[in-house]
Design a protein around this motif. Structure first.
Motif, mmCIF file in Angstrom:
data_model
loop_
_atom_site.group_PDB
_atom_site.id
_atom_site.type_symbol
_atom_site.label_atom_id
_atom_site.label_comp_id
_atom_site.label_asym_id
_atom_site.label_seq_id
_atom_site.Cartn_x
_atom_site.Cartn_y
_atom_site.Cartn_z
ATOM 1 N N TYR A 144 -5.192 6.005 -7.125
ATOM 2 C CA TYR A 144 -5.389 6.637 -5.821
ATOM 3 C C TYR A 144 -6.663 7.487 -5.876
ATOM 4 C CZ TYR A 144 -0.513 5.323 -5.045
ATOM 5 O OH TYR A 144 0.664 4.624 -4.915
ATOM 6 N N GLU A 145 -7.567 7.258 -4.940
ATOM 7 C CA GLU A 145 -8.842 7.961 -4.945
ATOM 8 C C GLU A 145 -9.059 8.678 -3.613
ATOM 9 O OE1 GLU A 145 -11.899 5.178 -5.808
ATOM 10 O OE2 GLU A 145 -11.141 4.680 -7.809
ATOM 11 N N THR A 146 -9.870 9.716 -3.650
ATOM 12 C CA THR A 146 -10.189 10.449 -2.439
ATOM 13 C C THR A 146 -10.998 9.590 -1.477
ATOM 14 O OG1 THR A 146 -11.186 12.478 -1.584
ATOM 15 C CG2 THR A 146 -12.338 11.382 -3.373
ATOM 16 N N VAL A 147 -10.877 9.867 -0.194
ATOM 17 C CA VAL A 147 -11.699 9.183 0.803
ATOM 18 C C VAL A 147 -13.133 9.667 0.655
ATOM 19 C CG1 VAL A 147 -12.099 8.858 3.268
ATOM 20 C CG2 VAL A 147 -9.758 8.958 2.393
ATOM 21 N N ASN A 148 -14.084 8.730 0.623
ATOM 22 C CA ASN A 148 -15.489 9.101 0.450
ATOM 23 C C ASN A 148 -16.379 8.254 1.344
ATOM 24 O OD1 ASN A 148 -15.830 6.584 -0.953
ATOM 25 N ND2 ASN A 148 -14.959 7.549 -2.774
ATOM 26 N N PRO A 151 -15.591 3.817 1.872
ATOM 27 C CA PRO A 151 -14.146 3.675 2.066
ATOM 28 C C PRO A 151 -13.629 2.326 1.583
ATOM 29 C CG PRO A 151 -15.295 3.409 4.156
ATOM 30 C CD PRO A 151 -16.314 3.877 3.154
#
Length: 222
Positions: A144-148, A151
């Motif tokens: 799970y990765e942050t929105v950057n 996308p």
């Protein structure tokens, strides 16, 4: 005797695409529950192993070769999965919306379609239905990765292995998979197979056994 020819019109075939996934969770009796649509299916890979040679020697020469059993295994990638797959992935629903992991993983069956195309009709040429039986998935990583600024959606991935089905009653070796090509069976057999797997307005989706698929697609005698 006809001379061999290559790349004739209509004979340049290719295979692409993965769609129309249907999940069938196995029940405690070994049968399969009603099928559910698998939305967001990205790919299903088959990576068989086994069938390895064991050479035997006698009289100072290679006497014969024995081969180990072949196993059907591979991977499944998807953007999402049916709720029913949770128990196949080792999660138990304690009540709606709450899941506990590290539980017993249920076996399942899977059906999906691929496109068969050629040089004259493109992707409209044909289609194949792929059936997988007695499959189980292994624990998989989820990143799970942050929105950057780049996308992307999380892709779920599972490694699966299968246990072959006994087919001695029809004179075949055990197998966990069968494939049917639309262009090589009758239109009636193809429709009957689709109606069984996808369901109809009056009948629920059902996973036919390998024997049933073979019987259903058997050519009729003129």
């Amino acid at each position: 005797m006809a001379k061999l020819k290559w790349d004739q019109a209509g004979e340049r075939l290719y295979e692409t695409g993965t769609s129309k996934g249907v999940l069938f969770v196995q029940d405690i009796s070994g049968g399969y529950e009603t099928g559910v649509a698998w939305n967001g299916l990205v790919s299903v890979k088959k990576s068989p192993d086994g069938a390895e040679e064991t050479p035997l020697y006698a009289d100072n020469m290679k006497y014969l070769s024995l081969f180990s059993a072949e196993n059907l295994k591979g991977s499944i990638d998807a953007f999402t999965y049916p709720d029913e797959f949770e128990e196949c992935d080792g999660s138990a629903a304690v009540h709606p919306g709450v899941y506990v992991g590290q539980q017993t993983r249920k076996p399942f069956g899977l059906v999906y379609s691929t496109i068969v195309g050629n040089d004259t009709q493109g992707n409209s040429y044909g289609e194949k239905m792929h059936f997988i039986y007695n499959a189980k998935v292994s624990p998989s990583e989820r990143a799970y990765e942050t929105v950057n600024e780049d996308p992307t959606a999380l892709t779920f991935s599972w490694e699966y292995s299968t246990t072959p089905v006994d087919l001695s009653a029809i004179g075949l070796e055990p197998s966990a998979g069968i494939t049917v090509s639309r262009s090589e069976v009758s239109a009636e057999a193809w429709k009957a197979l689709q109606d069984m797997v996808y369901g109809t307005e009056s009948e629920e989706s059902k996973l036919p056994s390998i024997e049933e698929v073979i019987a259903l697609t058997e050519p009729t005698t003129p």
